[in-house]
Design a protein around this motif. Structure first.
Motif, PDB file in Angstrom:
ATOM      1  N   GLU A  46       0.426  -1.577   0.195  1.00  0.00           N
ATOM      2  CA  GLU A  46       0.476  -0.329  -0.113  1.00  0.00           C
ATOM      3  C   GLU A  46       0.596   1.192   0.004  1.00  0.00           C
ATOM      4  N   HIS A  47       1.899   1.111   0.366  1.00  0.00           N
ATOM      5  CA  HIS A  47       3.171   2.449   0.408  1.00  0.00           C
ATOM      6  C   HIS A  47       3.029   3.358  -0.731  1.00  0.00           C
ATOM      7  N   PRO A  48       2.832   4.252  -0.699  1.00  0.00           N
ATOM      8  CA  PRO A  48       2.791   5.290  -2.369  1.00  0.00           C
ATOM      9  C   PRO A  48       4.401   4.965  -3.146  1.00  0.00           C
ATOM     10  N   GLU A  49       5.040   4.746  -2.594  1.00  0.00           N
ATOM     11  CA  GLU A  49       6.300   4.636  -2.961  1.00  0.00           C
ATOM     12  C   GLU A  49       6.666   3.174  -3.276  1.00  0.00           C
ATOM     13  N   ALA A  50       6.219   2.427  -3.561  1.00  0.00           N
ATOM     14  CA  ALA A  50       6.911   0.901  -3.408  1.00  0.00           C
ATOM     15  C   ALA A  50       7.114   0.896  -4.675  1.00  0.00           C
ATOM     16  N   PRO A  51       8.805   0.325  -4.726  1.00  0.00           N
ATOM     17  CA  PRO A  51       9.080   0.465  -5.688  1.00  0.00           C
ATOM     18  C   PRO A  51       8.285  -1.252  -6.546  1.00  0.00           C
ATOM     19  N   GLY A  52       8.778  -0.929  -7.984  1.00  0.00           N
ATOM     20  CA  GLY A  52       8.420  -2.266  -8.673  1.00  0.00           C
ATOM     21  C   GLY A  52       9.245  -3.915  -8.472  1.00  0.00           C
ATOM     22  N   GLU A  53       9.935  -3.665  -7.857  1.00  0.00           N
ATOM     23  CA  GLU A  53      10.725  -4.780  -7.099  1.00  0.00           C
ATOM     24  C   GLU A  53      10.220  -5.420  -5.918  1.00  0.00           C
ATOM     25  N   LEU A  54       9.386  -4.383  -5.405  1.00  0.00           N
ATOM     26  CA  LEU A  54       8.708  -4.942  -4.039  1.00  0.00           C
ATOM     27  C   LEU A  54       7.306  -5.811  -4.598  1.00  0.00           C
ATOM     28  N   LEU A  55       6.783  -4.851  -5.425  1.00  0.00           N
ATOM     29  CA  LEU A  55       5.727  -5.351  -5.874  1.00  0.00           C
ATOM     30  C   LEU A  55       5.855  -6.334  -7.047  1.00  0.00           C
ATOM     31  N   GLU A  56       6.105  -6.477  -7.475  1.00  0.00           N
ATOM     32  CA  GLU A  56       6.957  -8.321  -8.399  1.00  0.00           C
ATOM     33  C   GLU A  56       7.611  -8.936  -7.503  1.00  0.00           C
ATOM     34  N   GLN A  57       8.175  -8.741  -6.064  1.00  0.00           N
ATOM     35  CA  GLN A  57       8.297  -9.898  -5.300  1.00  0.00           C
ATOM     36  C   GLN A  57       7.065 -10.671  -4.460  1.00  0.00           C
ATOM     37  N   LEU A  58       5.735  -9.483  -4.624  1.00  0.00           N
ATOM     38  CA  LEU A  58       4.932  -9.307  -3.224  1.00  0.00           C
ATOM     39  C   LEU A  58       3.568 -10.359  -5.094  1.00  0.00           C
ATOM     40  N   ALA A  59       3.555 -10.427  -5.633  1.00  0.00           N
ATOM     41  CA  ALA A  59       2.725 -10.727  -7.158  1.00  0.00           C
ATOM     42  C   ALA A  59       1.985 -11.576  -6.198  1.00  0.00           C
ATOM     43  N   ALA A  60       2.625 -12.776  -5.870  1.00  0.00           N
ATOM     44  CA  ALA A  60       2.423 -14.256  -6.282  1.00  0.00           C
ATOM     45  C   ALA A  60       1.722 -14.598  -4.489  1.00  0.00           C
ATOM     46  N   HIS A  61       1.944 -13.858  -3.448  1.00  0.00           N
ATOM     47  CA  HIS A  61       1.679 -13.760  -2.077  1.00  0.00           C
ATOM     48  C   HIS A  61       0.526 -14.526  -1.885  1.00  0.00           C
ATOM     49  N   PRO A  62       0.272 -15.513  -1.173  1.00  0.00           N
ATOM     50  CA  PRO A  62      -1.478 -16.498  -1.127  1.00  0.00           C
ATOM     51  C   PRO A  62      -1.868 -16.134  -0.322  1.00  0.00           C
ATOM     52  N   TYR A  63      -1.643 -14.323   0.209  1.00  0.00           N
ATOM     53  CA  TYR A  63      -2.609 -13.396   0.755  1.00  0.00           C
ATOM     54  C   TYR A  63      -3.552 -12.593  -0.451  1.00  0.00           C
ATOM     55  N   PRO A  64      -5.081 -12.742  -0.344  1.00  0.00           N
ATOM     56  CA  PRO A  64      -5.662 -12.104  -2.079  1.00  0.00           C
ATOM     57  C   PRO A  64      -5.060 -10.673  -1.486  1.00  0.00           C
TER      58      PRO A  64
END
Length: 120
Positions: A46-64
């Protein structure tokens, strides 16, 4: 309780919620994130400055809710948006269609998909 799942959770949560936290620190927090710390994963995406690398890492997280945050975040890389758009889960591809960073051709394809579903 959360400190048992993730030591110094309160400090990490504070950093994840702070809009001034540097993107490299957010990535570090995500890298050391225990798999069962769903709340911190959600706050990081939810962080407004979350970088693409972080978002890519969490894209397959088990929590919807974490995956949904990735689908709607404007910093999500195009390749991840395309992957989420192919998800059979309607909320994910719907959120990708509404993401301002989604390429126009993908957004149009998803909007057509929405119209076709509405006509059924």
């Amino acid at each position: 309780e959360l400190n048992r799942i993730n030591p110094t959770w309160d400090r990490k949560f504070g950093k994840a919620q702070n809009p001034g936290t540097a993107s490299r620190e957010l990535v570090r927090l995500a890298t050391t994130l225990p798999g069962d710390d769903y709340l911190l994963a959600r706050v990081l995406t939810e962080h407004p400055e979350a970088p693409g690398e972080l978002l890519e890492q969490l894209a397959a997280h088990p929590y919807p809710a974490v995956r949904e945050n990735v689908a709607r975040h404007p910093h999500t890389p195009e390749a991840i948006l395309r992957h989420l758009a192919d998800s059979p889960s309607e909320p994910l591809w719907f959120l990708v269609a509404c993401n301002p960073s989604t390429p126009d051709e993908l957004r149009q394809r998803l909007r057509t998909r929405m119209r076709e579903l509405a006509e059924k």
